[in-house]
Design an enzyme around this catalytic site. Structure first.
Site, PDB file in Angstrom:
ATOM      1  N   LYS A  67       6.020   2.019   9.968  1.00  0.00           N
ATOM      2  CA  LYS A  67       7.053   2.408   9.005  1.00  0.00           C
ATOM      3  C   LYS A  67       8.396   2.589   9.709  1.00  0.00           C
ATOM      4  O   LYS A  67       9.426   2.081   9.258  1.00  0.00           O
ATOM      5  CB  LYS A  67       6.651   3.712   8.299  1.00  0.00           C
ATOM      6  CG  LYS A  67       5.254   3.720   7.666  1.00  0.00           C
ATOM      7  CD  LYS A  67       5.115   2.707   6.563  1.00  0.00           C
ATOM      8  CE  LYS A  67       3.801   2.889   5.788  1.00  0.00           C
ATOM      9  NZ  LYS A  67       2.588   2.645   6.584  1.00  0.00           N
ATOM     10  N   LYS A  99       6.036   7.695   1.087  1.00  0.00           N
ATOM     11  CA  LYS A  99       4.814   7.304   1.795  1.00  0.00           C
ATOM     12  C   LYS A  99       4.677   8.040   3.120  1.00  0.00           C
ATOM     13  O   LYS A  99       5.676   8.443   3.738  1.00  0.00           O
ATOM     14  CB  LYS A  99       4.786   5.797   2.020  1.00  0.00           C
ATOM     15  CG  LYS A  99       6.038   5.182   2.608  1.00  0.00           C
ATOM     16  CD  LYS A  99       5.961   3.649   2.537  1.00  0.00           C
ATOM     17  CE  LYS A  99       7.270   3.003   2.936  1.00  0.00           C
ATOM     18  NZ  LYS A  99       7.211   1.531   2.815  1.00  0.00           N
ATOM     19  N   ARG A 159       4.687 -10.886   2.822  1.00  0.00           N
ATOM     20  CA  ARG A 159       4.249 -10.747   4.210  1.00  0.00           C
ATOM     21  C   ARG A 159       4.703 -11.997   4.975  1.00  0.00           C
ATOM     22  O   ARG A 159       4.258 -13.108   4.702  1.00  0.00           O
ATOM     23  CB  ARG A 159       2.734 -10.573   4.282  1.00  0.00           C
ATOM     24  CG  ARG A 159       2.118 -10.711   5.677  1.00  0.00           C
ATOM     25  CD  ARG A 159       2.651  -9.706   6.692  1.00  0.00           C
ATOM     26  NE  ARG A 159       2.504  -8.328   6.299  1.00  0.00           N
ATOM     27  CZ  ARG A 159       1.381  -7.620   6.432  1.00  0.00           C
ATOM     28  NH1 ARG A 159       0.294  -8.191   6.921  1.00  0.00           N
ATOM     29  NH2 ARG A 159       1.351  -6.358   6.067  1.00  0.00           N
ATOM     30  N   ARG A 211       2.563 -10.615  -2.241  1.00  0.00           N
ATOM     31  CA  ARG A 211       1.450  -9.845  -2.794  1.00  0.00           C
ATOM     32  C   ARG A 211       1.970  -9.151  -4.051  1.00  0.00           C
ATOM     33  O   ARG A 211       2.776  -8.221  -3.973  1.00  0.00           O
ATOM     34  CB  ARG A 211       0.938  -8.870  -1.738  1.00  0.00           C
ATOM     35  CG  ARG A 211       0.376  -9.604  -0.513  1.00  0.00           C
ATOM     36  CD  ARG A 211       0.346  -8.777   0.727  1.00  0.00           C
ATOM     37  NE  ARG A 211       1.678  -8.377   1.149  1.00  0.00           N
ATOM     38  CZ  ARG A 211       1.910  -7.490   2.110  1.00  0.00           C
ATOM     39  NH1 ARG A 211       0.904  -6.914   2.742  1.00  0.00           N
ATOM     40  NH2 ARG A 211       3.145  -7.178   2.434  1.00  0.00           N
ATOM     41  N   ARG A 262       1.916  -1.121  -6.616  1.00  0.00           N
ATOM     42  CA  ARG A 262       1.754  -1.568  -5.237  1.00  0.00           C
ATOM     43  C   ARG A 262       1.256  -3.002  -5.205  1.00  0.00           C
ATOM     44  O   ARG A 262       0.370  -3.385  -5.961  1.00  0.00           O
ATOM     45  CB  ARG A 262       0.769  -0.666  -4.491  1.00  0.00           C
ATOM     46  CG  ARG A 262       1.196   0.782  -4.389  1.00  0.00           C
ATOM     47  CD  ARG A 262       0.068   1.666  -3.873  1.00  0.00           C
ATOM     48  NE  ARG A 262      -1.085   1.657  -4.771  1.00  0.00           N
ATOM     49  CZ  ARG A 262      -2.243   2.236  -4.516  1.00  0.00           C
ATOM     50  NH1 ARG A 262      -2.400   2.895  -3.361  1.00  0.00           N
ATOM     51  NH2 ARG A 262      -3.232   2.189  -5.377  1.00  0.00           N
ATOM     52  N   ASP A 315       7.005  -6.912   6.250  1.00  0.00           N
ATOM     53  CA  ASP A 315       6.912  -6.719   4.803  1.00  0.00           C
ATOM     54  C   ASP A 315       8.315  -6.716   4.223  1.00  0.00           C
ATOM     55  O   ASP A 315       9.170  -5.919   4.656  1.00  0.00           O
ATOM     56  CB  ASP A 315       6.200  -5.405   4.478  1.00  0.00           C
ATOM     57  CG  ASP A 315       4.709  -5.467   4.769  1.00  0.00           C
ATOM     58  OD1 ASP A 315       4.203  -6.566   5.057  1.00  0.00           O
ATOM     59  OD2 ASP A 315       4.052  -4.410   4.711  1.00  0.00           O
ATOM     60  N   GLU A 360       8.623  -2.761   6.237  1.00  0.00           N
ATOM     61  CA  GLU A 360       7.705  -2.367   7.310  1.00  0.00           C
ATOM     62  C   GLU A 360       7.629  -3.478   8.343  1.00  0.00           C
ATOM     63  O   GLU A 360       7.854  -4.656   8.032  1.00  0.00           O
ATOM     64  CB  GLU A 360       6.295  -2.082   6.772  1.00  0.00           C
ATOM     65  CG  GLU A 360       6.203  -0.864   5.877  1.00  0.00           C
ATOM     66  CD  GLU A 360       4.771  -0.499   5.512  1.00  0.00           C
ATOM     67  OE1 GLU A 360       3.830  -0.970   6.199  1.00  0.00           O
ATOM     68  OE2 GLU A 360       4.591   0.255   4.550  1.00  0.00           O
ATOM     69  N   ASN A 371       4.617  -4.609  10.811  1.00  0.00           N
ATOM     70  CA  ASN A 371       3.202  -4.376  11.094  1.00  0.00           C
ATOM     71  C   ASN A 371       2.819  -5.033  12.413  1.00  0.00           C
ATOM     72  O   ASN A 371       2.936  -6.250  12.567  1.00  0.00           O
ATOM     73  CB  ASN A 371       2.349  -4.965   9.960  1.00  0.00           C
ATOM     74  CG  ASN A 371       2.571  -4.236   8.648  1.00  0.00           C
ATOM     75  OD1 ASN A 371       1.914  -3.252   8.362  1.00  0.00           O
ATOM     76  ND2 ASN A 371       3.520  -4.717   7.863  1.00  0.00           N
TER      77      ASN A 371
END
Length: 315
Positions: A126, A161, A211, A226, A234, A274, A282, A284
């Site tokens: 994050k 979050k 992504r 997504r 979400r 993301d 984000e 990842n």
């Protein structure tokens, strides 16, 4: 020249092979003639200053009725000629950190570790995005509930979050004046003990949380959007989102160009960004996914691109 590819992952017997990016990597490594080994759960350790692992020979096949076979496990040192795929899912808790410290020693002994252990410790998924503020939506991170509450009031609607979640778990969408906002903040911060993040709500989420995959800092040409389903906000696949492959936009490529060089510098060889609309949310680095979905939709071989990079030795 064949390598020993040693995978550190969550239990292989419980994965969903149609969606598992680590499995895609293992299939590709086996196809190339590399020797596969599976680190038994909890199997990393040290002996007399050396990084060691309890490993079993591994073979894989793309068959949901039976996708792996393990040989007899034995303990050996990690070092030159080994490629260690560190693919355990978050949380990055003390046990995870301790494993990365062992893998630091393995790297000093000559192993290639993907991704670099220090980067796995340093780059909270994050917070890492906030190193590129020009790419991010308005964001605040705090333990202080009034600070987070004021941010929601300022923007009218926000996503809240924790810093250590994955797969969309414990993510809240909240509006200013919402009756449950106080309890959401109490829950996320554990009464002020833990940091939480608030980001301006991005209505573009209805078109998908994209992504974008980076290999040695360079983006794959397609991303997986997504898309939230039903009454879910979400987009995470783990939360029921539908995956739709798309070519990268100019803005996607611009974001990748801002983030990619720093990821490469840190030894983050396989990274997932993301992006919602035009905004990075984000970065990842622990166990990015979406290889299988993109390969299937566009007849590409993303794990092949990764192993081209690994085999070149040009980290």
């Amino acid at each position: 020249m064949p390598f020993d590819v040693i995978v550190v992952m969550d239990p292989i017997g419980s994965i969903k092979i149609a969606k598992d990016s680590t499995f895609a990597m293992l299939l590709e490594a086996q196809r190339r003639g590399h020797r596969l080994h599976y680190v038994m759960p909890g199997g990393l350790g040290m002996r007399d200053g050396e990084a060691i692992a309890l490993i079993a020979p591994l073979s894989v096949r793309d068959d949901p009725a039976g996708w792996f076979e393990l040989g007899q496990a034995s303990q050996r040192a990690l070092g030159r000629g080994d490629v260690v795929l560190m693919r355990k899912d978050p949380p990055v808790d003390p046990d995870y950190v301790h494993d990365t410290l062992v893998l630091d020693i393995a790297h000093r002994q000559g192993a290639q570790v993907v991704n670099a252990p220090q980067g796995l410790r340093d780059l909270n998924e994050k917070l890492a995005a906030l190193a590129f503020p020009e790419c991010c939506p308005p964001t605040v991170v705090s333990r202080h509930a009034p600070t987070l509450k004021a941010f929601v009031a300022e923007h009218g609607e926000a996503v809240l979050k924790p810093l250590d979640g994955m797969g969309g778990r414990s993510i809240f969408r909240a509006r200013a004046g919402e009756a449950n906002l106080n309890v959401i903040l109490e829950t996320l911060t554990d009464g002020g003990r833990h940091l939480a993040m608030a980001q301006r709500y991005l209505p573009e989420i209805v078109d998908g949380d994209k992504r974008i995959l980076l290999i040695d800092g360079k983006p794959v040409d397609y991303c997986l959007a997504r898309i939230p389903q039903g009454d879910e906000f979400r987009g995470n696949l783990a939360a029921g989102g539908r995956g739709e492959g798309r070519p990268l936009t100019d803005r996607d490529r611009w974001i990748a160009a801002q983030v990619g060089p720093e990821m490469r510098r840190r030894g983050m060889r396989f990274v997932g960004l993301d992006v919602i609309g035009d905004w990075l949310t984000e970065v990842n680095v622990t166990s990015p996914t979406c290889i299988r979905e993109l390969d299937a939709q566009f007849s590409i071989n993303i794990a092949g691109l990764l192993f081209d990079a690994i085999e070149s030795g040009d980290a």
